[in-house]
Write an enzyme that holds these catalytic residues in place. Structure first.
Site, mmCIF file in Angstrom:
data_model
loop_
_atom_site.group_PDB
_atom_site.id
_atom_site.type_symbol
_atom_site.label_atom_id
_atom_site.label_comp_id
_atom_site.label_asym_id
_atom_site.label_seq_id
_atom_site.Cartn_x
_atom_site.Cartn_y
_atom_site.Cartn_z
ATOM 1 C CB SER A 175 -4.863 -0.638 12.700
ATOM 2 O OG SER A 175 -6.056 -1.049 13.345
ATOM 3 C CE1 TYR A 229 -7.187 -2.058 7.865
ATOM 4 C CE2 TYR A 229 -7.500 -2.864 10.107
ATOM 5 C CZ TYR A 229 -7.302 -1.813 9.229
ATOM 6 O OH TYR A 229 -7.213 -0.529 9.709
HETATM 7 N N1 NAP Z 1 -11.490 4.038 10.795
HETATM 8 C C1 NAP Z 1 -10.913 3.249 11.676
HETATM 9 O O1 NAP Z 1 -11.589 2.728 12.607
HETATM 10 C C2 NAP Z 1 -9.432 2.959 11.594
HETATM 11 C C3 NAP Z 1 -8.837 2.334 12.693
HETATM 12 C C4 NAP Z 1 -7.478 2.063 12.651
HETATM 13 C C5 NAP Z 1 -6.742 2.394 11.544
HETATM 14 N N2 NAP Z 1 -7.328 2.995 10.479
HETATM 15 C C6 NAP Z 1 -6.489 3.296 9.311
HETATM 16 O O2 NAP Z 1 -6.576 4.667 9.009
HETATM 17 C C7 NAP Z 1 -6.309 4.873 7.632
HETATM 18 C C8 NAP Z 1 -7.388 5.776 7.050
HETATM 19 O O3 NAP Z 1 -8.641 5.111 7.174
HETATM 20 P P1 NAP Z 1 -10.044 5.864 7.304
HETATM 21 O O4 NAP Z 1 -10.714 5.299 8.476
HETATM 22 O O5 NAP Z 1 -9.863 7.323 7.206
HETATM 23 O O6 NAP Z 1 -10.784 5.262 6.025
HETATM 24 P P2 NAP Z 1 -11.346 5.916 4.690
HETATM 25 O O7 NAP Z 1 -12.192 7.093 5.000
HETATM 26 O O8 NAP Z 1 -11.940 4.791 3.917
HETATM 27 O O9 NAP Z 1 -10.031 6.434 3.967
HETATM 28 C C9 NAP Z 1 -9.159 5.580 3.290
HETATM 29 C C10 NAP Z 1 -8.317 6.420 2.335
HETATM 30 O O10 NAP Z 1 -7.423 5.533 1.649
HETATM 31 C C11 NAP Z 1 -7.471 5.828 0.257
HETATM 32 N N3 NAP Z 1 -7.173 4.631 -0.526
HETATM 33 C C12 NAP Z 1 -7.818 3.420 -0.475
HETATM 34 N N4 NAP Z 1 -7.311 2.597 -1.396
HETATM 35 C C13 NAP Z 1 -6.309 3.284 -2.036
HETATM 36 C C14 NAP Z 1 -5.416 2.977 -3.097
HETATM 37 N N5 NAP Z 1 -5.446 1.798 -3.740
HETATM 38 N N6 NAP Z 1 -4.526 3.919 -3.491
HETATM 39 C C15 NAP Z 1 -4.500 5.120 -2.892
HETATM 40 N N7 NAP Z 1 -5.330 5.491 -1.899
HETATM 41 C C16 NAP Z 1 -6.224 4.581 -1.480
HETATM 42 C C17 NAP Z 1 -8.901 6.320 0.015
HETATM 43 O O11 NAP Z 1 -8.951 7.205 -1.099
HETATM 44 P P3 NAP Z 1 -9.479 6.860 -2.578
HETATM 45 O O12 NAP Z 1 -10.651 5.963 -2.440
HETATM 46 O O13 NAP Z 1 -9.785 8.200 -3.135
HETATM 47 O O14 NAP Z 1 -8.298 6.214 -3.257
HETATM 48 C C18 NAP Z 1 -9.165 7.105 1.288
HETATM 49 O O15 NAP Z 1 -8.720 8.439 1.128
HETATM 50 C C19 NAP Z 1 -6.259 3.472 7.008
HETATM 51 O O16 NAP Z 1 -4.921 3.084 6.826
HETATM 52 C C20 NAP Z 1 -6.929 2.592 8.050
HETATM 53 O O17 NAP Z 1 -6.474 1.273 7.992
HETATM 54 C C21 NAP Z 1 -8.660 3.288 10.479
#
Ligand code: NAP
Length: 295
Positions: free
Chosen positions: A171, A184
């Protein structure tokens, strides 16, 4: 008098060792296509992970979709192009104990993994003084140690084959800390350093370790974010509708994989420039971050 240099001494001279390493045939081979590649995506049940799955399936990849919510993964699998060639693997990164053996079994069933995408993660919305230590630990456990455990489970088979790519979704918060994101941000900084070290270690084994650092992406990540007591914020927060779409983010990650970029910053405007600005003008960025409170 010139002392003759033995061939063993020649071989072990630092310059020759460096030259040998630079021309080593085991540097990661370039992937020009995802066709028929076996790609394991963690966090595939929503957001960026689901978008990546759709994008890569459309390019002919064979996917292993992982997260905790198996019903979401199954639903996604059936919606993907060539649904029968994809697999679902339930995984809780907070409980990595049995992971190594389960992953080895999966590799023997479904073949070696060409690309691991460490995408799963959770977010945080709480100030340091209001955050319990157990919450800090939980975020590190999932985002950092869970990702490390998954990487260690897949890495030996990649090293043994002399090929593979490990892409981790970090991130911009892994480059710059901001208010209400302390753990985070720490977890993503930790991944940054870990993956830099791993890249240096396994490059000559033919494995390329990569990092993608998105800024704001319009997903439901805020709903799963933890408050200071460890409760998910659920409907107390809105979506990140000012961010780029998950599809655009997935497209940029896929390009970074094909281009074999060590690191890529994804986003637009200020967030895209911020990591470079922080390196060049740290005090200026620190002053800006004092005033910014992200919801
Ligand atoms: N959205 C943003 O603005 C942003 C910005 C920078 C980086 N990111 C990064 O991008 C990645 C994906 O985020 P997203 O925005 O797509 O969020 P999201 O829609 O909330 O997706 C998060 C994913 O992680 C899985 N997850 C969470 N806890 C877990 C656990 N204990 N074991 C296995 N899987 C787990 C969730 O699946 P389940 O609930 O089914 O387990 C879900 O599929 C993350 O690493 C986040 O930090 C996001």
């Amino acid at each position: 008098m010139n002392t003759p240099v033995s061939s063993t001494a020649k071989e072990s001279s630092p310059r020759l060792r460096l030259a040998h390493r630079c021309s080593a045939p085991t540097s990661p081979a370039k992937n020009l296509t995802f066709y028929n590649k076996v790609i394991w995506i963690t966090g595939a049940s929503s957001g960026i992970g689901s978008a990546l799955a759709r994008h890569l399936a459309a390019q002919g990849a064979r996917l292993i979709l992982s997260s905790r919510r198996i019903e979401k993964l199954e639903q996604l699998r059936t919606e993907l192009i060539n649904s029968l060639q994809h697999q679902v693997f339930q995984l809780d990164l907070e409980q990595p104990e049995a992971l190594y053996t389960r992953v080895q079994n999966a590799i023997s069933d479904w073949g070696p993994i060409d690309i691991l995408i460490n995408n799963a993660g959770i977010a945080q919305r709480s100030r340091v003084l209001e955050t319990q230590l157990a919450v800090d630990r939980r975020i590190m456990e999932i985002n950092f140690f869970g990702t490390v455990a998954m990487t260690k489970a897949i890495l030996p088979s990649m090293v043994a084959r002399g090929a593979g790519q490990i892409m981790t979704v970090g991130s911009v918060a892994g480059k710059i800390g901001s208010q209400t994101r302390s753990s985070y941000s720490a977890s993503k900084h930790a991944l940054n350093g870990y993956m830099d070290s791993l890249r240096a270690e396994v490059w000559h084994n033919g494995v390329h370790v990569q990092l993608a650092c998105p800024g704001w992406v319009n997903t439901d990540i805020g709903k799963g974010a933890l408050d200071g007591d460890g409760n998910a914020l659920a409907d107390k927060v809105g979506t990140i509708d000012f961010g780029i779409s998950a599809e655009d983010c997935a497209q940029d990650i896929a390009t970074a994989l094909l281009m074999h970029r060590d690191e890529t910053i994804i986003g637009r405007g200020w967030v895209r420039m911020a990591p470079a600005l922080k390196r060049i003008f740290p005090s200026l960025v620190n002053r800006i971050m004092r005033r910014k409170v992200y919801r």
